[in-house]
Design a protein around this motif. Structure first.
Motif, PDB file in Angstrom:
ATOM      1  N   GLU A 124      -4.619   1.454  -6.655  1.00  0.00           N
ATOM      2  CA  GLU A 124      -4.094   2.756  -7.072  1.00  0.00           C
ATOM      3  C   GLU A 124      -2.564   2.747  -7.050  1.00  0.00           C
ATOM      4  O   GLU A 124      -1.923   3.306  -7.931  1.00  0.00           O
ATOM      5  CB  GLU A 124      -4.635   3.870  -6.181  1.00  0.00           C
ATOM      6  N   VAL A 125      -1.974   2.099  -6.044  1.00  0.00           N
ATOM      7  CA  VAL A 125      -0.517   1.967  -5.981  1.00  0.00           C
ATOM      8  C   VAL A 125      -0.015   1.194  -7.194  1.00  0.00           C
ATOM      9  O   VAL A 125       0.958   1.600  -7.858  1.00  0.00           O
ATOM     10  CB  VAL A 125      -0.086   1.257  -4.678  1.00  0.00           C
ATOM     11  N   THR A 126      -0.663   0.076  -7.511  1.00  0.00           N
ATOM     12  CA  THR A 126      -0.268  -0.749  -8.657  1.00  0.00           C
ATOM     13  C   THR A 126      -0.359   0.041  -9.957  1.00  0.00           C
ATOM     14  O   THR A 126       0.530  -0.049 -10.821  1.00  0.00           O
ATOM     15  CB  THR A 126      -1.151  -2.006  -8.748  1.00  0.00           C
ATOM     16  N   SER A 127      -1.420   0.825 -10.108  1.00  0.00           N
ATOM     17  CA  SER A 127      -1.609   1.622 -11.324  1.00  0.00           C
ATOM     18  C   SER A 127      -0.501   2.654 -11.481  1.00  0.00           C
ATOM     19  O   SER A 127       0.034   2.843 -12.591  1.00  0.00           O
ATOM     20  CB  SER A 127      -2.981   2.315 -11.278  1.00  0.00           C
ATOM     21  N   ILE A 128      -0.125   3.316 -10.392  1.00  0.00           N
ATOM     22  CA  ILE A 128       0.940   4.331 -10.453  1.00  0.00           C
ATOM     23  C   ILE A 128       2.277   3.673 -10.776  1.00  0.00           C
ATOM     24  O   ILE A 128       3.068   4.186 -11.578  1.00  0.00           O
ATOM     25  CB  ILE A 128       1.017   5.099  -9.120  1.00  0.00           C
ATOM     26  N   LEU A 129       2.553   2.516 -10.160  1.00  0.00           N
ATOM     27  CA  LEU A 129       3.815   1.827 -10.405  1.00  0.00           C
ATOM     28  C   LEU A 129       3.909   1.353 -11.856  1.00  0.00           C
ATOM     29  O   LEU A 129       5.004   1.329 -12.435  1.00  0.00           O
ATOM     30  CB  LEU A 129       3.966   0.646  -9.450  1.00  0.00           C
ATOM     31  N   ARG A 130       2.801   0.973 -12.454  1.00  0.00           N
ATOM     32  CA  ARG A 130       2.816   0.555 -13.860  1.00  0.00           C
ATOM     33  C   ARG A 130       3.214   1.716 -14.764  1.00  0.00           C
ATOM     34  O   ARG A 130       3.937   1.540 -15.751  1.00  0.00           O
ATOM     35  CB  ARG A 130       1.436   0.031 -14.258  1.00  0.00           C
ATOM     36  N   LEU A 131       2.745   2.915 -14.414  1.00  0.00           N
ATOM     37  CA  LEU A 131       3.115   4.098 -15.191  1.00  0.00           C
ATOM     38  C   LEU A 131       4.558   4.507 -14.923  1.00  0.00           C
ATOM     39  O   LEU A 131       5.210   5.103 -15.778  1.00  0.00           O
ATOM     40  CB  LEU A 131       2.173   5.262 -14.849  1.00  0.00           C
ATOM     41  N   GLY A 132       5.036   4.211 -13.703  1.00  0.00           N
ATOM     42  CA  GLY A 132       6.394   4.570 -13.340  1.00  0.00           C
ATOM     43  C   GLY A 132       6.563   6.020 -12.962  1.00  0.00           C
ATOM     44  O   GLY A 132       7.698   6.505 -12.818  1.00  0.00           O
ATOM     45  N   LYS A 133       5.452   6.729 -12.741  1.00  0.00           N
ATOM     46  CA  LYS A 133       5.521   8.150 -12.420  1.00  0.00           C
ATOM     47  C   LYS A 133       4.246   8.594 -11.716  1.00  0.00           C
ATOM     48  O   LYS A 133       3.211   7.910 -11.780  1.00  0.00           O
ATOM     49  CB  LYS A 133       5.724   8.979 -13.694  1.00  0.00           C
TER      50      LYS A 133
ATOM     51  N   TYR B 242       0.814  -1.211   0.000  1.00  0.00           N
ATOM     52  CA  TYR B 242       0.000   0.000   0.000  1.00  0.00           C
ATOM     53  C   TYR B 242       0.853   1.270   0.000  1.00  0.00           C
ATOM     54  O   TYR B 242       0.347   2.360   0.245  1.00  0.00           O
ATOM     55  CB  TYR B 242      -0.939  -0.008   1.210  1.00  0.00           C
ATOM     56  N   SER B 243       2.144   1.107  -0.281  1.00  0.00           N
ATOM     57  CA  SER B 243       3.062   2.249  -0.304  1.00  0.00           C
ATOM     58  C   SER B 243       3.942   2.191  -1.543  1.00  0.00           C
ATOM     59  O   SER B 243       4.116   1.146  -2.159  1.00  0.00           O
ATOM     60  CB  SER B 243       3.944   2.260   0.951  1.00  0.00           C
ATOM     61  N   LEU B 244       4.494   3.345  -1.902  1.00  0.00           N
ATOM     62  CA  LEU B 244       5.490   3.439  -2.965  1.00  0.00           C
ATOM     63  C   LEU B 244       6.453   4.575  -2.629  1.00  0.00           C
ATOM     64  O   LEU B 244       6.194   5.378  -1.735  1.00  0.00           O
ATOM     65  CB  LEU B 244       4.831   3.648  -4.335  1.00  0.00           C
TER      66      LEU B 244
ATOM     67  N   VAL C 114       8.638   7.073  -9.723  1.00  0.00           N
ATOM     68  CA  VAL C 114       8.286   6.289  -8.537  1.00  0.00           C
ATOM     69  C   VAL C 114       8.906   4.901  -8.645  1.00  0.00           C
ATOM     70  O   VAL C 114       9.278   4.452  -9.733  1.00  0.00           O
ATOM     71  CB  VAL C 114       6.753   6.155  -8.358  1.00  0.00           C
ATOM     72  N   LYS C 115       8.988   4.219  -7.504  1.00  0.00           N
ATOM     73  CA  LYS C 115       9.447   2.831  -7.475  1.00  0.00           C
ATOM     74  C   LYS C 115       8.750   2.120  -6.319  1.00  0.00           C
ATOM     75  O   LYS C 115       8.223   2.780  -5.413  1.00  0.00           O
ATOM     76  CB  LYS C 115      10.964   2.761  -7.323  1.00  0.00           C
ATOM     77  N   PRO C 116       8.735   0.790  -6.325  1.00  0.00           N
ATOM     78  CA  PRO C 116       8.070   0.061  -5.230  1.00  0.00           C
ATOM     79  C   PRO C 116       8.747   0.332  -3.893  1.00  0.00           C
ATOM     80  O   PRO C 116       9.947   0.634  -3.828  1.00  0.00           O
ATOM     81  CB  PRO C 116       8.222  -1.409  -5.635  1.00  0.00           C
ATOM     82  N   TYR C 117       7.960   0.219  -2.840  1.00  0.00           N
ATOM     83  CA  TYR C 117       8.489   0.351  -1.479  1.00  0.00           C
ATOM     84  C   TYR C 117       8.663  -1.035  -0.871  1.00  0.00           C
ATOM     85  O   TYR C 117       7.771  -1.878  -0.970  1.00  0.00           O
ATOM     86  CB  TYR C 117       7.530   1.167  -0.608  1.00  0.00           C
ATOM     87  N   PHE C 118       9.816  -1.263  -0.272  1.00  0.00           N
ATOM     88  CA  PHE C 118      10.079  -2.517   0.419  1.00  0.00           C
ATOM     89  C   PHE C 118      10.395  -2.214   1.877  1.00  0.00           C
ATOM     90  O   PHE C 118      11.105  -1.251   2.181  1.00  0.00           O
ATOM     91  CB  PHE C 118      11.261  -3.263  -0.212  1.00  0.00           C
ATOM     92  N   LEU C 119       9.844  -3.019   2.760  1.00  0.00           N
ATOM     93  CA  LEU C 119      10.139  -2.834   4.177  1.00  0.00           C
ATOM     94  C   LEU C 119      11.634  -2.977   4.416  1.00  0.00           C
ATOM     95  O   LEU C 119      12.306  -3.781   3.764  1.00  0.00           O
ATOM     96  CB  LEU C 119       9.378  -3.871   5.018  1.00  0.00           C
ATOM     97  N   PRO C 120      12.190  -2.194   5.349  1.00  0.00           N
ATOM     98  CA  PRO C 120      13.641  -2.225   5.589  1.00  0.00           C
ATOM     99  C   PRO C 120      14.086  -3.487   6.308  1.00  0.00           C
ATOM    100  O   PRO C 120      14.389  -3.489   7.490  1.00  0.00           O
ATOM    101  CB  PRO C 120      13.871  -0.977   6.457  1.00  0.00           C
TER     102      PRO C 120
END
Length: 301
Positions: free
Chosen positions: A151-160, A98-100, A170-176
């Motif tokens: 909505e997160v998936t849609s934005i990541l597909r566009l890459g912006k 749910y984050s990016l 934009v890029k995917p967010y991964f937990l640290p």
């Protein structure tokens, strides 16, 4: 382009329902009542299961993103279950899906102002958090949290993502979560101190002298991709990260349930002890009255 979040199973944290009064309803009665009320009010079915927590609070779990997202909105909840008024507490931390990450987000930009601007175009965005180094220094990127995984998936597909008239990558967010990597052979299945393989170049993953740099192109030893071994874009790293995140979320949920149950048991035990002490005090008081009466009767004789 396919993103990992579209395939993996998500472990959703629970929503906590507190009751503003005593109840004796079972878990089945409460979840059935919630599902019936939700269907009646919103016309949709929700798939949930639950466990009791501290002070008979209800921990509501779900396996589906649509139900999870619906439960995030407190306005959609009924005001009572089984005749008892309730209050609802949403999870403090949402799953990483749910984050990016918004890149090239300058350090001088104000997160609150940019969040208000983003809300004009992205209805489910709820928060911006500045990314930082371990020493606390600010990075030119922020984590954006949303209430909608789609909505997160849609934005990541566009890459912006659009912020007013600006367009930011934009890029995917991964937990640290730290992914182990051998510093000799660059693989992830063992530690450096136990490695018996040859030392490889961290850039091209080939065995050659490392004194004069590397003229070769970047290559990952684990997936063969055009990036350094251990890079966050590597599908092997992402798979290991997903596994560790799943394990961490499962442990967190299990710990939450165990803590809630322990607190409930302590509260029940304290109530029992308090009741016992009160009864003993009443017996002592009654015995004192009898003794006083006997003493008064003896003095009259």
């Amino acid at each position: 382009m396919t993103h990992p979040s579209e395939k993996k199973k998500i472990n959703f944290p629970p929503t906590v329902v507190s009751f503003n009064g005593y109840h004796q309803a079972t878990i089945t009665e409460l979840t059935d009542d919630l599902a019936t009320r939700w269907k009646s009010k919103h016309g949709i079915d929700i798939s949930i299961n639950a466990q009791f927590g501290y002070s008979q609070s209800l921990l509501v779990f779900t396996d589906g993103s649509s139900t999870f997202e619906a439960l995030l909105d407190p306005i959609r909840w009924p005001i009572e279950l089984k005749g008892i008024e309730i209050s609802v507490k949403a999870p403090r931390q949402l799953p990483s899906e749910y984050s990016l990450i918004i890149q090239q987000f300058h350090k001088t930009w104000n997160e609150e102002e940019m969040l208000n601007e983003l809300k004009r175009s992205y209805v489910s965005i709820i928060k911006l958090a500045r990314m930082k180094m371990k020493d606390g220094s600010l990075l030119n990127s922020v984590r954006a949290d949303f209430k909608s995984k789609d909505e997160v998936t849609s934005i990541l597909r566009l890459g912006k993502i659009k912020i007013g008239s600006m367009v930011q990558p934009v890029k995917p967010y991964f937990l640290p979560i730290r992914i182990n990597k051998c510093m000799k052979c660059l693989q992830h299945d063992h530690e450096t101190k136990t490695c018996i393989r040859p030392r490889l170049c961290s850039k091209c993953a080939e065995e050659h002298p490392l004194t004069n740099g590397c003229p070769n192109s970047e290559k990952c030893i684990n997936c063969g991709g055009g990036h350094p071994s251990g890079h966050s874009a590597c599908p092997v790293v992402q798979e290991k990260r997903r596994f560790l995140v799943d394990q961490a979320q499962k442990r967190k949920s299990e710990l939450l349930v165990a803590t809630e149950q322990r607190l409930h048991q302590q509260a029940t035990s304290n109530q029992s002890n308090s009741s016992y002490i009160n009864k003993e005090a009443q017996r002592a008081s009654y015995s004192q009255v009898l003794m006083n009466n006997q003493q008064q009767g003896s003095s009259l004789v």
